[in-house]
Write a protein that holds these residues in place. Structure first.
Motif, PDB file in Angstrom:
ATOM      1  N   UNK A   1       0.989  -1.003   0.056  1.00 30.51           N
ATOM      2  CA  UNK A   1      -0.342  -0.174   0.491  1.00 30.51           C
ATOM      3  C   UNK A   1       0.584   0.791   0.030  1.00 30.51           C
ATOM      4  N   UNK A   2       0.765   1.960  -1.085  1.00 32.57           N
ATOM      5  CA  UNK A   2       1.142   3.951  -1.015  1.00 32.57           C
ATOM      6  C   UNK A   2       1.750   4.011   0.484  1.00 32.57           C
ATOM      7  N   UNK A   3       2.864   4.348   0.264  1.00 35.65           N
ATOM      8  CA  UNK A   3       4.049   4.895   1.045  1.00 35.65           C
ATOM      9  C   UNK A   3       4.378   3.542   2.312  1.00 35.65           C
ATOM     10  N   UNK A   4       3.681   2.307   2.718  1.00 35.13           N
ATOM     11  CA  UNK A   4       4.298   1.563   3.639  1.00 35.13           C
ATOM     12  C   UNK A   4       5.874   0.675   3.696  1.00 35.13           C
ATOM     13  N   UNK A   5       6.012   1.510   3.077  1.00 42.09           N
ATOM     14  CA  UNK A   5       8.471   0.686   2.047  1.00 42.09           C
ATOM     15  C   UNK A   5       8.628   1.880   3.013  1.00 42.09           C
ATOM     16  N   UNK A   6       8.055   2.896   3.816  1.00 44.07           N
ATOM     17  CA  UNK A   6       8.972   2.985   4.899  1.00 44.07           C
ATOM     18  C   UNK A   6       8.075   3.056   6.114  1.00 44.07           C
TER      19      UNK A   6
ATOM     20  N   UNK B   1      -0.537   5.181  10.380  1.00 40.92           N
ATOM     21  CA  UNK B   1      -1.409   6.103   9.874  1.00 40.92           C
ATOM     22  C   UNK B   1      -2.261   5.204  10.324  1.00 40.92           C
ATOM     23  N   UNK B   2      -3.436   5.345  11.014  1.00 43.81           N
ATOM     24  CA  UNK B   2      -4.814   5.167  11.779  1.00 43.81           C
ATOM     25  C   UNK B   2      -5.814   4.646   9.898  1.00 43.81           C
ATOM     26  N   UNK B   3      -7.232   4.975  10.982  1.00 40.15           N
ATOM     27  CA  UNK B   3      -8.444   4.697   9.754  1.00 40.15           C
ATOM     28  C   UNK B   3      -8.382   6.291   8.407  1.00 40.15           C
ATOM     29  N   UNK B   4      -9.114   5.241   7.439  1.00 34.16           N
ATOM     30  CA  UNK B   4      -9.559   6.356   7.099  1.00 34.16           C
ATOM     31  C   UNK B   4     -10.563   7.490   6.868  1.00 34.16           C
ATOM     32  N   UNK B   5      -9.896   8.831   6.871  1.00 30.18           N
ATOM     33  CA  UNK B   5      -9.060   9.372   5.886  1.00 30.18           C
ATOM     34  C   UNK B   5      -7.341   9.397   6.363  1.00 30.18           C
ATOM     35  N   UNK B   6      -7.606   9.088   7.193  1.00 28.15           N
ATOM     36  CA  UNK B   6      -6.147   8.996   7.379  1.00 28.15           C
ATOM     37  C   UNK B   6      -5.098   8.556   6.953  1.00 28.15           C
ATOM     38  N   UNK B   7      -4.942   7.341   6.483  1.00 27.88           N
ATOM     39  CA  UNK B   7      -4.237   6.343   4.805  1.00 27.88           C
ATOM     40  C   UNK B   7      -4.641   6.975   3.952  1.00 27.88           C
ATOM     41  N   UNK B   8      -5.016   8.044   3.935  1.00 36.27           N
ATOM     42  CA  UNK B   8      -4.821   8.838   2.295  1.00 36.27           C
ATOM     43  C   UNK B   8      -4.605   9.662   2.210  1.00 36.27           C
ATOM     44  N   UNK B   9      -3.342  10.115   3.359  1.00 33.55           N
ATOM     45  CA  UNK B   9      -2.870  11.107   3.566  1.00 33.55           C
ATOM     46  C   UNK B   9      -1.483  11.410   2.446  1.00 33.55           C
ATOM     47  N   UNK B  10      -0.968  11.856   1.495  1.00 34.44           N
ATOM     48  CA  UNK B  10      -0.062  12.030   0.734  1.00 34.44           C
ATOM     49  C   UNK B  10       0.850  11.447   1.193  1.00 34.44           C
ATOM     50  N   UNK B  11       2.340  10.827   0.004  1.00 33.80           N
ATOM     51  CA  UNK B  11       3.259  10.354   0.438  1.00 33.80           C
ATOM     52  C   UNK B  11       4.249  11.259   0.080  1.00 33.80           C
ATOM     53  N   UNK B  12       5.689  10.970   0.174  1.00 34.19           N
ATOM     54  CA  UNK B  12       6.120  11.848   0.508  1.00 34.19           C
ATOM     55  C   UNK B  12       7.885  10.845  -0.729  1.00 34.19           C
ATOM     56  N   UNK B  13       7.184  10.085  -1.663  1.00 36.72           N
ATOM     57  CA  UNK B  13       7.591   9.852  -2.777  1.00 36.72           C
ATOM     58  C   UNK B  13       9.222  10.631  -2.586  1.00 36.72           C
ATOM     59  N   UNK B  14       9.474  11.602  -3.323  1.00 39.89           N
ATOM     60  CA  UNK B  14      10.835  12.317  -3.385  1.00 39.89           C
ATOM     61  C   UNK B  14      12.016  11.681  -2.336  1.00 39.89           C
ATOM     62  N   UNK B  15      11.446  11.381  -0.926  1.00 34.66           N
ATOM     63  CA  UNK B  15      12.011  10.997   0.438  1.00 34.66           C
ATOM     64  C   UNK B  15      12.367   9.494  -0.424  1.00 34.66           C
ATOM     65  N   UNK B  16      11.755   8.592  -0.448  1.00 29.35           N
ATOM     66  CA  UNK B  16      11.748   7.805  -0.765  1.00 29.35           C
ATOM     67  C   UNK B  16      11.700   7.475  -1.626  1.00 29.35           C
TER      68      UNK B  16
ATOM     69  N   UNK C   1      19.908   1.398   9.073  1.00 30.31           N
ATOM     70  CA  UNK C   1      20.104   1.270  10.330  1.00 30.31           C
ATOM     71  C   UNK C   1      18.637   1.261  10.795  1.00 30.31           C
ATOM     72  N   UNK C   2      18.243  -0.152  11.823  1.00 33.00           N
ATOM     73  CA  UNK C   2      17.177   0.121  12.549  1.00 33.00           C
ATOM     74  C   UNK C   2      16.694   0.628  13.015  1.00 33.00           C
ATOM     75  N   UNK C   3      15.944   2.101  12.407  1.00 31.26           N
ATOM     76  CA  UNK C   3      15.693   3.476  13.019  1.00 31.26           C
ATOM     77  C   UNK C   3      14.558   3.563  12.508  1.00 31.26           C
ATOM     78  N   UNK C   4      14.097   5.337  12.991  1.00 35.21           N
ATOM     79  CA  UNK C   4      13.325   6.069  12.425  1.00 35.21           C
ATOM     80  C   UNK C   4      12.611   5.907  11.275  1.00 35.21           C
ATOM     81  N   UNK C   5      13.874   5.743  10.236  1.00 34.03           N
ATOM     82  CA  UNK C   5      14.149   6.609   8.952  1.00 34.03           C
ATOM     83  C   UNK C   5      12.907   5.647   8.029  1.00 34.03           C
ATOM     84  N   UNK C   6      12.904   3.879   8.534  1.00 30.97           N
ATOM     85  CA  UNK C   6      12.721   3.335   8.172  1.00 30.97           C
ATOM     86  C   UNK C   6      13.358   2.850   6.541  1.00 30.97           C
ATOM     87  N   UNK C   7      14.675   3.629   6.431  1.00 31.76           N
ATOM     88  CA  UNK C   7      14.772   2.556   5.291  1.00 31.76           C
ATOM     89  C   UNK C   7      15.010   1.813   5.220  1.00 31.76           C
TER      90      UNK C   7
END
Length: 756
Positions: free
Chosen positions: A607-612, A616-631, A645-651
């Motif tokens: 689902x969009x954005x969840x590679x980091x 998110x909580x329930x709709x509409x919170x899970x439809x918020x814009x995704x920062x694809x540039x950062x990804x 590393x396993x840290x806040x970045x989610x990388x």
């Protein structure tokens, strides 16, 4: 060929097809084989989701129209990707009649309209009721006639030929429709809806003419090679889903078809000509296997302490489903009951059977055993109704009976409204398990049961979709993964939860428990997001306040409770500190369930954005814009050799996602089988592993418990003696017994590939 992996994008006016096309190179680099979009047909003006289609003949101009779809297709083709689209056969949008030409014609011409049978309307009840007026006896006084139309504030309605003379009320009284108080919709409406939403009218796609009219554009996309896969929304609302799938399969025989069929735990899907479900069953299994099943009693005790009640999940579900059947869906219940006029108690008995129905619906003759279970349970709960129940079930098991057909459509709506949209917000003992497709009474999933389910999926539905997050999930995969940690620290959670509900009291303690779990599960979360979630949860639970009957005093108290989290420094510090304590093991769970979902049998969807990390909580919170540039930037760094590393970045999650998806796309032959791999040694129970036929997944279960044991120690896994390469660290291993501590030195997960 089915996809090797899909990526769901919420295409919408603010993120149209042209912008989506610009993701093609990123998605190819990420490793998916197909982009998977939200519905693309023309929707109600201003729609943010697309499930309210108003014109089936064209791509939504607000998304970029036909040219936008061609641009998207070209970009995907150039990147070596395919396209999967979401379609909505059950209902159409009618909130803005002028935007929907077929609905407009029905309103204007009534039964004489060529589209009179397009929608599921009970014409025997007289005029078509449109619930739109204010809750006032004088509401009709606000009607006016302008430009040949009947208007009510900003709403426009057609006027039948030759009926436009006189006062607005006189004109109204001559129409084929009747504008009524908006509150009458649930009980008196004479058209079938999507659940209880009056703005979504049920379509009759069982009629070949309606099927052709609503699918011609979609099938053109397929025939022109623009689309290779179709996701079918809400098939349980259809009169005959099996016949629908047969017709769609014949029209698009080489297309990957997946259906939004929500299976209850242990339920089997009919042998339809589709690849499988959209993956809620997989979601429940993956999420459950990372839960410590031995601590359920702690959460039962805590819930009892907080609420003072002992209502079981089964009794709560019966209560909420019966309420949905007799209130929200009263119009549909009444329509069914009129098919059995000789049975005075038919409404009560049909509602009781629906409340006791153990799954969303049957597909007669398939699933008739569910009716038998419902009949037995209904008889146990309402002995005086037994003679009526027997009369009705004799008809309800007959697939040729109109009553049986409508009852099957009814039970799915009752389940959705009663369970997903109500009980999930009232039963709050451990919300990591309150998810679509799961029974919250099943506290967790044992590893043996998980492996059995995977082997069954490989044998029966190897090309079904699997998922962890969707636009319909109640909380994102990473929130659930963090909340799963609570099952390992039940004493700590009990202590803080009891203290917090005293510090910031609320008259609905079950709802308070839900909000506190949302807070720690999604922390750090903004005040505005948590306030919006808490209010929606309260209205869905409908214990004190609701969408139709808001309680301002309670809602003010709820806002004050949430404000206290942010305005009381001591409480803020405590919530933040507790969330921080469960965040690292939550990361471990997140990486584990992500890798498992991406490599288990089935076609994984991201689902969009969840590679980091995505909290998110329930709709509409899970439809918020995704920062694809950062990804993009992070993926480029990883590809340049950075070991995140396993840290806040989610990388680290992006590393796991991209490497697993790429491997599935590049070497599908490694993913044809399924064999459980078990950990050996002191901490063997903390290993979740399987061999897909040359690709071995290893994930850490219950990381808090593992740390209490001092780490992996002598724990090992036995493979077949070949040499192996670990995908995330590019490290080689050999031998029959591989030490888990060595394999999982860098990350709590590993993906081993047999070297050639």
């Amino acid at each position: 060929m089915p996809p090797t992996g899909t990526y769901r994008v919420q295409v919408r006016p603010e993120f149209p097809l042209k912008t989506t096309a610009e993701l093609a190179d990123y998605l190819a680099d990420l490793g998916v084989s197909h982009l998977y979009t939200a519905p693309l047909l023309t929707a109600t003006p201003g729609s943010e989701h697309g499930y309210d289609v108003v014109d089936h003949s064209q791509v939504n101009p607000a998304l970029g129209g036909a040219e936008g779809l061609r641009e998207l297709s070209a970009a995907l083709t150039n990147a070596g990707l395919g396209l999967v689209v979401d379609i909505v056969p059950n209902h159409a949008g009618v909130a803005v009649p002028s935007a929907n030409p077929t609905w407009w014609d029905v309103l204007r011409r009534g039964r004489e309209s060529e589209f009179a049978d397009f929608y599921d309307i009970d014409w025997s009840r007289g005029r078509l009721l449109i619930p739109t007026l204010a809750d006032s006896p004088e509401a009709l006084d606000d009607l006016r006639v302008e430009d040949g139309e009947l208007r009510y504030f900003d709403k426009r309605f057609p006027i039948a030929d030759g009926t436009g003379e006189g006062t607005p009320r006189e004109v109204h009284d001559r129409q084929h429709y009747e504008l009524v108080n908006w509150t009458r919709g649930d009980s008196e409406l004479n058209y079938r809806r999507f659940f209880a939403i009056v703005d979504l009218a049920g379509l009759r796609v069982e009629d070949p003419k309606v099927f052709d009219a609503t699918h011609a554009e979609i099938l053109r996309w397929v025939n022109e090679g623009l689309v290779q896969g179709i996701r079918i929304d809400h098939p349980d609302g259809l009169r005959d889903p099996g016949a629908y799938f047969e017709r769609l399969h014949r029209a698009a025989p080489d297309t990957w078809l997946v259906v939004e069929k929500i299976l209850e735990p242990g339920e089997e899907m009919p042998d339809w000509p589709v690849a499988g479900t959209t993956g809620y069953d997989a979601l429940a299994e993956v999420g459950g296997v990372f839960v410590d099943t031995g601590t359920e009693a702690f959460f039962d005790t805590l819930q009892h302490h907080l609420t003072g009640g002992d209502t079981s999940w089964q009794d709560l579900v019966h209560q909420t489903k019966l309420h949905a059947a007799t209130t929200l869906l009263a119009a549909e219940l009444a329509r069914m009951s009129r098919l059995a006029p000789e049975i005075e108690a038919a409404p009560r008995a049909l509602a009781e059977l629906a409340a006791c129905f153990p799954v969303y619906r049957s597909y007669l003759p398939f699933g008739s055993r569910h009716l038998a279970r419902a009949r037995a349970e209904a008889g146990r709960r309402r002995p005086p109704l037994i003679p009526v129940l027997d009369q009705l079930t004799a008809r309800l098991r007959n697939p040729d009976d109109e009553l049986a057909a409508r009852f099957q459509q009814f039970t799915g709506a009752v389940m959705a409204k009663g369970v997903e949209d109500t009980a999930f917000y009232r039963w709050t003992r451990f919300t990591a398990r309150n998810e679509v497709g799961n029974d919250p009474a099943d506290f967790g999933v044992a590893t043996d049961a998980f492996h059995d389910a995977n082997d069954e999926r490989r044998r029966r539905w190897p090309d079904a979709m699997t998922t962890l997050s969707t636009h319909d999930t109640k909380r994102s995969e990473d929130v659930r993964a963090r909340l799963a940690v609570l099952s390992e620290v039940p004493g700590d959670w009990t202590e803080v939860a009891r203290r917090w509900v005293r510090t910031a009291p609320l008259s609905d303690p079950a709802l308070a428990h839900l909000v506190w779990q949302a807070a720690v599960g999604a922390w750090p979360i903004s005040r505005e997001r948590l306030q919006a979630y808490a209010l929606k949860a309260a209205k869905e639970a409908a214990n004190v306040t609701s969408w139709t009957k808001p309680d301002e005093q309670f809602e003010t108290a709820l806002r004050a409770m949430v404000d206290r989290i942010y305005d009381d420094p001591a409480l803020t510090s405590e919530v933040s500190g507790f969330a921080a304590s469960i965040t690292p093991p939550g990361w471990s769970n997140s990486l584990g369930q992500k890798l498992v979902q991406l490599t288990m049998p089935g076609v994984p969807d991201v689902y969009q954005g969840t590679e980091l990390w995505d909290f998110s909580l329930v709709d509409p919170d899970n439809r918020r814009p995704v920062d694809f540039a950062a990804r993009r930037e992070l993926l480029a760094r990883i590809d340049d050799g950075w070991v995140p590393p396993v840290d806040e970045t989610g990388a680290a999650k992006l590393l796991v996602t991209s490497r697993a998806l790429r491997l599935r796309r590049q070497r599908p032959e490694l993913f044809g089988g399924y064999r459980p791999v078990f950990g050996e040694g002191r901490c063997g129970d903390h290993v979740l592993a399987f061999d897909r036929g040359g690709a071995v997944t290893i994930a850490t279960r219950l990381p808090v418990g593992l740390s209490r044991h001092g780490g992996w120690g002598d724990t090992s896994v036995s493979l077949d003696g070949h040499s192996w390469t670990e995908v995330f660290t590019n490290t080689s291993y050999g031998g029959n017994r591989l030490p888990v501590a060595e394999i999982l030195r860098t990350y709590p997960v590993a993906l081993l590939v047999k070297e050639k």
